[in-house]
Design a protein around this motif. Structure first.
Motif, PDB file in Angstrom:
ATOM      1  N   MET A   1     -10.674  96.353  64.295  1.00 32.44           N
ATOM      2  CA  MET A   1     -11.437  95.910  62.576  1.00 32.44           C
ATOM      3  C   MET A   1      -9.653  94.721  62.903  1.00 32.44           C
ATOM      4  O   MET A   1      -8.292  95.168  63.068  1.00 32.44           O
ATOM      5  CB  MET A   1     -10.725  96.387  61.419  1.00 32.44           C
ATOM      6  N   ALA A   2      -9.982  93.876  61.656  1.00 32.99           N
ATOM      7  CA  ALA A   2      -8.711  92.825  61.671  1.00 32.99           C
ATOM      8  C   ALA A   2      -7.975  92.799  60.280  1.00 32.99           C
ATOM      9  O   ALA A   2      -9.247  92.825  59.806  1.00 32.99           O
ATOM     10  CB  ALA A   2      -8.263  91.490  62.480  1.00 32.99           C
ATOM     11  N   VAL A   3      -6.677  93.105  59.994  1.00 31.41           N
ATOM     12  CA  VAL A   3      -6.822  92.760  58.830  1.00 31.41           C
ATOM     13  C   VAL A   3      -5.250  91.524  58.078  1.00 31.41           C
ATOM     14  O   VAL A   3      -5.215  90.825  59.603  1.00 31.41           O
ATOM     15  CB  VAL A   3      -6.479  94.230  57.611  1.00 31.41           C
ATOM     16  N   VAL A   4      -5.631  90.981  57.120  1.00 28.97           N
ATOM     17  CA  VAL A   4      -4.375  90.123  57.070  1.00 28.97           C
ATOM     18  C   VAL A   4      -3.235  90.885  56.128  1.00 28.97           C
ATOM     19  O   VAL A   4      -3.717  91.347  54.998  1.00 28.97           O
ATOM     20  CB  VAL A   4      -5.348  88.701  56.335  1.00 28.97           C
ATOM     21  N   VAL A   5      -2.126  90.767  56.418  1.00 27.89           N
ATOM     22  CA  VAL A   5      -0.949  90.799  55.993  1.00 27.89           C
ATOM     23  C   VAL A   5      -0.172  90.256  54.743  1.00 27.89           C
ATOM     24  O   VAL A   5       0.591  88.932  55.793  1.00 27.89           O
ATOM     25  CB  VAL A   5      -0.162  92.269  56.395  1.00 27.89           C
ATOM     26  N   GLU A   6      -0.548  89.819  53.726  1.00 33.60           N
ATOM     27  CA  GLU A   6       0.464  88.802  52.921  1.00 33.60           C
ATOM     28  C   GLU A   6       1.680  89.352  52.423  1.00 33.60           C
ATOM     29  O   GLU A   6       1.495  90.726  51.816  1.00 33.60           O
ATOM     30  CB  GLU A   6      -0.967  87.723  51.540  1.00 33.60           C
ATOM     31  N   TRP A   7       2.352  88.659  52.245  1.00 34.99           N
ATOM     32  CA  TRP A   7       3.909  88.745  50.969  1.00 34.99           C
ATOM     33  C   TRP A   7       4.225  87.249  50.867  1.00 34.99           C
ATOM     34  O   TRP A   7       4.566  86.876  50.804  1.00 34.99           O
ATOM     35  CB  TRP A   7       5.174  89.914  52.267  1.00 34.99           C
ATOM     36  N   ARG A   8       5.011  88.267  50.251  1.00 38.26           N
ATOM     37  CA  ARG A   8       5.789  86.806  49.056  1.00 38.26           C
ATOM     38  C   ARG A   8       7.504  87.362  49.164  1.00 38.26           C
ATOM     39  O   ARG A   8       7.616  89.216  48.156  1.00 38.26           O
ATOM     40  CB  ARG A   8       5.469  87.110  47.880  1.00 38.26           C
ATOM     41  N   VAL A  34       0.031 100.176  66.396  1.00 34.23           N
ATOM     42  CA  VAL A  34      -0.544  99.208  66.505  1.00 34.23           C
ATOM     43  C   VAL A  34       1.480  98.439  66.595  1.00 34.23           C
ATOM     44  O   VAL A  34       2.448  98.814  66.273  1.00 34.23           O
ATOM     45  CB  VAL A  34      -0.608  98.710  65.176  1.00 34.23           C
ATOM     46  N   PRO A  35       1.648  97.579  67.446  1.00 32.92           N
ATOM     47  CA  PRO A  35       3.034  96.786  67.435  1.00 32.92           C
ATOM     48  C   PRO A  35       3.571  95.967  66.606  1.00 32.92           C
ATOM     49  O   PRO A  35       3.119  94.946  66.120  1.00 32.92           O
ATOM     50  CB  PRO A  35       3.063  95.273  68.624  1.00 32.92           C
ATOM     51  N   VAL A  52      -3.213  91.475  61.394  1.00 33.06           N
ATOM     52  CA  VAL A  52      -2.923  92.410  61.881  1.00 33.06           C
ATOM     53  C   VAL A  52      -4.450  92.781  62.730  1.00 33.06           C
ATOM     54  O   VAL A  52      -5.092  93.881  61.887  1.00 33.06           O
ATOM     55  CB  VAL A  52      -1.663  93.625  61.208  1.00 33.06           C
ATOM     56  N   LYS A  53      -4.388  93.674  64.104  1.00 33.86           N
ATOM     57  CA  LYS A  53      -5.714  93.591  64.356  1.00 33.86           C
ATOM     58  C   LYS A  53      -4.960  95.640  64.519  1.00 33.86           C
ATOM     59  O   LYS A  53      -4.699  96.358  64.584  1.00 33.86           O
ATOM     60  CB  LYS A  53      -5.799  94.511  65.602  1.00 33.86           C
ATOM     61  N   LEU A  54      -6.243  96.973  64.042  1.00 35.52           N
ATOM     62  CA  LEU A  54      -6.309  98.130  63.647  1.00 35.52           C
ATOM     63  C   LEU A  54      -7.653  98.851  64.863  1.00 35.52           C
ATOM     64  O   LEU A  54      -9.323  98.412  64.186  1.00 35.52           O
ATOM     65  CB  LEU A  54      -6.791  98.360  62.110  1.00 35.52           C
ATOM     66  N   PRO A  55      -7.944  98.996  65.463  1.00 36.91           N
ATOM     67  CA  PRO A  55      -8.086  99.168  67.067  1.00 36.91           C
ATOM     68  C   PRO A  55      -8.946 100.373  66.601  1.00 36.91           C
ATOM     69  O   PRO A  55     -10.286 100.312  67.087  1.00 36.91           O
ATOM     70  CB  PRO A  55      -7.385  99.148  68.289  1.00 36.91           C
TER      71      PRO A  55
END
Length: 83
Positions: A1-8, A34-35, A52-55
């Motif tokens: 599964m891949a997730v998108v990590v966002e920040w401001r 996960v690197p 980010v991929k969470l395998p």
């Protein structure tokens, strides 16, 4: 599964920091290795992000740290097993 990590990132006055004057470290703790990822981007007009991929299934904690200011945030994510 891949997730998108966002920040401001915001300065002490609440103004959005835009540009490449940050040292952002995105790290993941969980059942799979996960690197960590690094970015100089603080934000853009919306948000800066990485995929980010969470395998594998399990509980993960995703953390974002600006190594210059020490500002940090994290969130927990649960990946369910595929059935």
């Amino acid at each position: 599964m891949a997730v998108v990590v966002e920040w401001r990132l915001f300065d002490q006055y609440g103004a959005l920091i835009d540009g490449e004057q940050c040292q952002v470290l995105v790290s993941v703790e969980g059942p799979a290795t996960v690197p960590s990822e690094r970015s100089a981007r603080c934000a853009n007009k919306n948000a800066q992000h990485l995929n980010v991929k969470l395998p594998e299934a399990g509980e993960y904690t995703i953390s974002v740290l600006d190594e210059l200011s020490g500002v940090e945030g994290s969130t927990a994510v649960t990946v369910l097993p595929h059935s």
